[in-house]
Design a protein around this motif. Structure first.
Motif, mmCIF file in Angstrom:
data_model
loop_
_atom_site.group_PDB
_atom_site.id
_atom_site.type_symbol
_atom_site.label_atom_id
_atom_site.label_comp_id
_atom_site.label_asym_id
_atom_site.label_seq_id
_atom_site.Cartn_x
_atom_site.Cartn_y
_atom_site.Cartn_z
ATOM 1 N N LYS A 11 0.853 -1.184 0.000
ATOM 2 C CA LYS A 11 0.000 0.000 0.000
ATOM 3 C C LYS A 11 0.886 1.230 0.000
ATOM 4 O O LYS A 11 1.738 1.398 0.863
ATOM 5 C CB LYS A 11 -0.925 0.002 1.212
ATOM 6 N N LEU A 12 0.678 2.086 -1.003
ATOM 7 C CA LEU A 12 1.479 3.289 -1.173
ATOM 8 C C LEU A 12 0.563 4.488 -1.376
ATOM 9 O O LEU A 12 -0.508 4.362 -1.964
ATOM 10 C CB LEU A 12 2.378 3.152 -2.404
ATOM 11 N N GLN A 13 1.004 5.628 -0.923
ATOM 12 C CA GLN A 13 0.285 6.864 -1.207
ATOM 13 C C GLN A 13 1.008 7.570 -2.338
ATOM 14 O O GLN A 13 2.224 7.777 -2.277
ATOM 15 C CB GLN A 13 0.227 7.756 0.027
ATOM 16 N N ALA A 14 0.266 7.904 -3.396
ATOM 17 C CA ALA A 14 0.843 8.559 -4.562
ATOM 18 C C ALA A 14 -0.240 9.368 -5.254
ATOM 19 O O ALA A 14 -1.430 9.180 -5.008
ATOM 20 C CB ALA A 14 1.422 7.510 -5.506
ATOM 21 N N ASP A 15 0.181 10.252 -6.138
ATOM 22 C CA ASP A 15 -0.762 11.086 -6.885
ATOM 23 C C ASP A 15 -1.283 10.403 -8.143
ATOM 24 O O ASP A 15 -2.370 10.711 -8.614
ATOM 25 C CB ASP A 15 -0.117 12.422 -7.250
ATOM 26 N N GLU A 19 3.174 6.952 -10.487
ATOM 27 C CA GLU A 19 4.002 7.278 -9.327
ATOM 28 C C GLU A 19 3.982 6.138 -8.316
ATOM 29 O O GLU A 19 5.017 5.784 -7.743
ATOM 30 C CB GLU A 19 3.517 8.575 -8.666
ATOM 31 N N ALA A 20 2.827 5.524 -8.118
ATOM 32 C CA ALA A 20 2.731 4.396 -7.192
ATOM 33 C C ALA A 20 3.621 3.249 -7.662
ATOM 34 O O ALA A 20 4.329 2.627 -6.863
ATOM 35 C CB ALA A 20 1.286 3.940 -7.063
#
Length: 71
Positions: A11-15, A19-20
């Motif tokens: 789980k990643l936070q990206a725009d 980007e993820a």
């Protein structure tokens, strides 16, 4: 020989999705390898597999292509 699909979830936070993906790639290149996997077999049964770091490193250091069972 059987066919399996192996998936790693992070789980990643990206725009953006790109980007993820790049952030995940960065984790793979810079950080330690993942030890938790979801493995899907030919019948679409999913099993979560968590590897022991020491045993995984030992397995990775051996050339398994010389095993006659792989011919």
């Amino acid at each position: 020989m059987h066919t399996f699909t192996v998936a790693v979830t992070s789980k990643l936070q990206a725009d953006t999705v790109e980007e993820a993906a790049l952030l995940f790639y960065q984790q793979l290149v810079v950080g330690p390898p993942p030890l938790s996997f979801h493995v899907i077999d030919e019948t679409n049964t999913t099993t979560e597999v968590i590897l022991d770091q020491v045993r995984a490193d030992e397995f990775a250091s051996i050339d398994h292509t010389v095993d006659p069972g792989n011919w």
